[in-house]
Write a protein that holds these residues in place. Structure first.
Motif, PDB file in Angstrom:
ATOM      1  N   ILE A   1       0.712  -1.369   0.064  1.00 55.91           N
ATOM      2  CA  ILE A   1      -0.085   0.098  -0.116  1.00 55.91           C
ATOM      3  C   ILE A   1       0.854   1.117   0.014  1.00 55.91           C
ATOM      4  O   ILE A   1       0.362   2.099  -0.707  1.00 55.91           O
ATOM      5  N   LEU A   2       2.010   1.464   0.559  1.00 57.55           N
ATOM      6  CA  LEU A   2       2.799   2.337   1.085  1.00 57.55           C
ATOM      7  C   LEU A   2       3.565   2.803  -0.430  1.00 57.55           C
ATOM      8  O   LEU A   2       4.051   3.820  -0.340  1.00 57.55           O
ATOM      9  N   ALA A   3       3.388   1.653  -1.223  1.00 52.95           N
ATOM     10  CA  ALA A   3       4.135   1.881  -2.669  1.00 52.95           C
ATOM     11  C   ALA A   3       3.328   2.636  -3.513  1.00 52.95           C
ATOM     12  O   ALA A   3       3.980   3.214  -4.518  1.00 52.95           O
ATOM     13  N   GLN A   4       2.119   2.932  -3.328  1.00 53.81           N
ATOM     14  CA  GLN A   4       1.240   3.749  -3.915  1.00 53.81           C
ATOM     15  C   GLN A   4       1.767   5.191  -4.493  1.00 53.81           C
ATOM     16  O   GLN A   4       2.154   5.908  -3.268  1.00 53.81           O
ATOM     17  N   SER A   5       1.537   5.706  -5.302  1.00 56.16           N
ATOM     18  CA  SER A   5       1.915   7.274  -5.761  1.00 56.16           C
ATOM     19  C   SER A   5       1.307   7.888  -4.606  1.00 56.16           C
ATOM     20  O   SER A   5       2.004   9.006  -4.104  1.00 56.16           O
ATOM     21  N   HIS A   6       0.081   7.777  -4.209  1.00 54.52           N
ATOM     22  CA  HIS A   6      -0.709   8.678  -3.242  1.00 54.52           C
ATOM     23  C   HIS A   6      -0.170   8.727  -1.985  1.00 54.52           C
ATOM     24  O   HIS A   6      -0.030   9.701  -1.194  1.00 54.52           O
ATOM     25  N   PHE A   7       0.720   7.696  -1.435  1.00 53.46           N
ATOM     26  CA  PHE A   7       1.301   7.482  -0.286  1.00 53.46           C
ATOM     27  C   PHE A   7       2.949   8.097  -0.430  1.00 53.46           C
ATOM     28  O   PHE A   7       3.622   7.898   0.527  1.00 53.46           O
ATOM     29  N   LEU A   8       3.469   8.802  -1.334  1.00 52.17           N
ATOM     30  CA  LEU A   8       4.628   9.368  -1.374  1.00 52.17           C
ATOM     31  C   LEU A   8       4.812  10.402  -0.362  1.00 52.17           C
ATOM     32  O   LEU A   8       3.779  10.928  -0.126  1.00 52.17           O
ATOM     33  N   ILE A   9       6.053  10.592   0.106  1.00 52.22           N
ATOM     34  CA  ILE A   9       6.235  11.268   1.395  1.00 52.22           C
ATOM     35  C   ILE A   9       6.605  12.677   0.925  1.00 52.22           C
ATOM     36  O   ILE A   9       7.506  13.109  -0.019  1.00 52.22           O
ATOM     37  N   VAL A  10       5.817  13.672   1.653  1.00 52.76           N
ATOM     38  CA  VAL A  10       5.858  15.114   1.269  1.00 52.76           C
ATOM     39  C   VAL A  10       6.416  15.723   2.609  1.00 52.76           C
ATOM     40  O   VAL A  10       6.652  15.048   3.871  1.00 52.76           O
ATOM     41  N   ASP A  11       6.939  16.915   2.392  1.00 53.06           N
ATOM     42  CA  ASP A  11       7.501  17.752   3.594  1.00 53.06           C
ATOM     43  C   ASP A  11       6.376  18.541   4.643  1.00 53.06           C
ATOM     44  O   ASP A  11       5.462  19.008   4.352  1.00 53.06           O
TER      45      ASP A  11
END
Length: 512
Positions: free
Chosen positions: A168-178
């Motif tokens: 699930i965490l590899a989905q683009s929506h879960f990419l890490i932001v500042d």
């Protein structure tokens, strides 16, 4: 190593294996001698003024490509859709409920700030805030909480067991932001490229991030991402050299592309599908007899042969393809049967009725599918009026806004994501507005169980429910076809979608 540490690692491995998580290695070996330098132009299929720099709000393949260029995730997929470590150095769990994530040391955002656990906690929890408008809000509901347990350590607790969390965490929506970003007017990520220019609906320009956390990556100096909605125009742009890679090549264009000598087509069998959407908020299209009539009016073999030139797999009105590990082969294949369609239309009192259907090049092959459907419907007494509308704005103006439209659904890496995003009652991407309490209960139970055999059985029951009672027609699963200039090297299939599951930018290089 203490006994406690060994136990944690062993349990983490067992839990991770169920999710396809591999404890070491980031991605497949890169072919020999990649070259650094070069600038390319890439064309996707659709863009609009709703184009976004916020990964949580991505809705189109163009968004996914853009976001993977600018941001990194805790995990990422390899060619077999296994979740590999990315910003996370380790992900461990004892029970698939409480998870410990250890971050890589020394990763920096584009503005020079160091990645910490605070950024990860913020990135995960913002999906639960309605003000974010996250496309994966229903997926994030299973995250009960997340907290920083140290500068590089994150503790995540789920509402119930789910061994698929790393995927699930590899989905683009879960990419890490500042965590300190106050808006997404620009992009401050940890991805392979930094943002040079962004004009929603027009173009995105990125340049190589010299401080990318993967040594030696990326290879290209610059990428410009645009959208060319019309497939013929997109292929023409490729063959003329105006662009160097395109997504969404039509099967009918494959011979033409390969005959050029300087170009090729990369095929990726996938779970991508274009479907007829019958809205449940309209009394006609919500009727069970009308829905069954439409399902029997689709000649799936003809669609595979005539529209996709064999680059497709027969589907059965549910979203998992036959090569998916959770596929249920015991759901009877629905045939093309005009007489049964006529029977259901007569029961619904719709013989002689006229109904509009909205099609667009934005929904791959929906224009031709609509024409075939119109012809077969006319033979049984239903007048379907095909309304062809432009790609520009189709998803925001027409899709799900009329009783009968066509959708185009990108493949998801897990059954949980597929069902949760497209069929659960509360999902914003539930195209037909289909609500089924039994389905929702099965989905929750499958997510909670740690027994792989039982999970597969529950997913099989869900496929049966969608096939029997769902309000979409899924005739075939399409192979994803990308067109490339032969000088662009390093492109490999990732079944999540085109252009290496939208992640091509960090892998490819220009050999000229």
């Amino acid at each position: 190593m203490s006994d406690a540490t060994f136990d944690l690692s062993r349990r983490a491995l067992l839990g991770g294996m169920a999710a396809g998580l591999l404890p070491v290695g980031l991605d497949a070996a890169v072919p020999a001698a990649p070259r650094r330098g070069g600038s390319i132009r890439v064309a996707s299929v659709a863009s609009s003024t709703a184009d976004t720099l916020d990964p949580a709000k991505g809705g189109l393949s163009t968004d996914y490509v853009r976001h993977y260029m600018l941001y990194s995730g805790l995990t990422q997929f390899d060619g077999k859709l296994r979740a590999r470590m990315a910003l996370a150095e380790r992900i461990e769990t004892r029970d698939n409920i409480d998870w410990h994530i250890r971050l890589r040391r020394g990763v920096t955002f584009h503005n020079g700030k160091t990645l910490t656990a605070r950024d990860v906690v913020h990135s995960l929890l913002r999906h639960k805030d309605p003000a974010t408008g996250s496309k994966v809000a229903t997926i994030a509901e299973q995250i009960e909480g997340a907290r920083a347990a140290g500068p590089l350590d994150v503790h995540v607790r789920l509402t119930g067991p789910n061994p698929e969390l790393p995927a699930i965490l590899a989905q683009s929506h879960f990419l890490i932001v500042d965590v300190d970003a106050r808006s997404f007017a620009t992009a401050n990520g940890t991805g392979p490229y930094t943002l040079s220019a962004f004009q929603p609906g027009i173009r995105t320009i990125v340049q190589r991030n010299p401080n990318y956390w993967k040594p030696g990556r990326p290879y290209l100096d610059r990428i410009e991402l645009i959208a060319i909605p019309d497939e013929i125009s997109r292929v023409n742009a490729l063959l003329s050299g105006d662009v160097h890679a395109v997504i969404g090549v039509s099967p009918g264009s494959v011979k033409r592309v390969r005959a050029s000598g300087g170009h090729d087509v990369v095929e990726t069998p996938s779970g991508l599908y274009t479907d007829l959407v019958m809205r449940r908020d309209n009394p006609v299209t919500a009727g069970a007899d009308f829905v069954l009539a439409m399902k029997y009016l689709f000649d799936r073999e003809l669609i595979k042969r005539a529209l996709f030139r064999g680059f497709a797999t027969i589907a059965n009105d549910q979203p998992l393809p036959p090569f998916h590990p959770m596929y249920n082969p015991n759901v009877p294949q629905r045939p093309f049967d005009p007489e049964r369609a006529r029977f259901h239309l007569r029961r619904a009192g719709l013989i002689g009725a006229r109904m509009p259907v909205y099609v667009s090049p934005a929904a791959n092959q929906s224009v031709d599918m609509g024409s075939i459907l119109q012809e077969h419907a006319a033979q049984v007494g239903l007048n379907l009026a095909i309304n062809r509308v432009p790609s520009d704005g189709y998803w925001s103006t027409h899709w799900m806004k009329h009783p009968l439209t066509f959708g185009n659904i990108n493949p998801r890496p897990t059954a949980d994501l597929t069902f949760s995003q497209a069929f659960s009652s509360g999902s914003p991407w539930n195209e037909a507005g289909w609500k089924s309490a039994p389905f929702d209960r099965l989905l929750a139970e499958a997510r909670a169980t740690t027994d792989p055999a039982r999970r597969k059985m529950l997913y099989g029951d869900m496929q049966y429910l969608i096939n029997r009672h769902g309000s979409v027609v899924i005739p075939v699963f399409m192979s994803v076809l990308d067109g490339i200039d032969r000088r662009l090297k390093g492109m490999q299939p990732i079944p999540l979608g085109g252009l290496m599951g939208y992640t091509f930018a960090e892998y490819v290089w220009w050999d000229a």
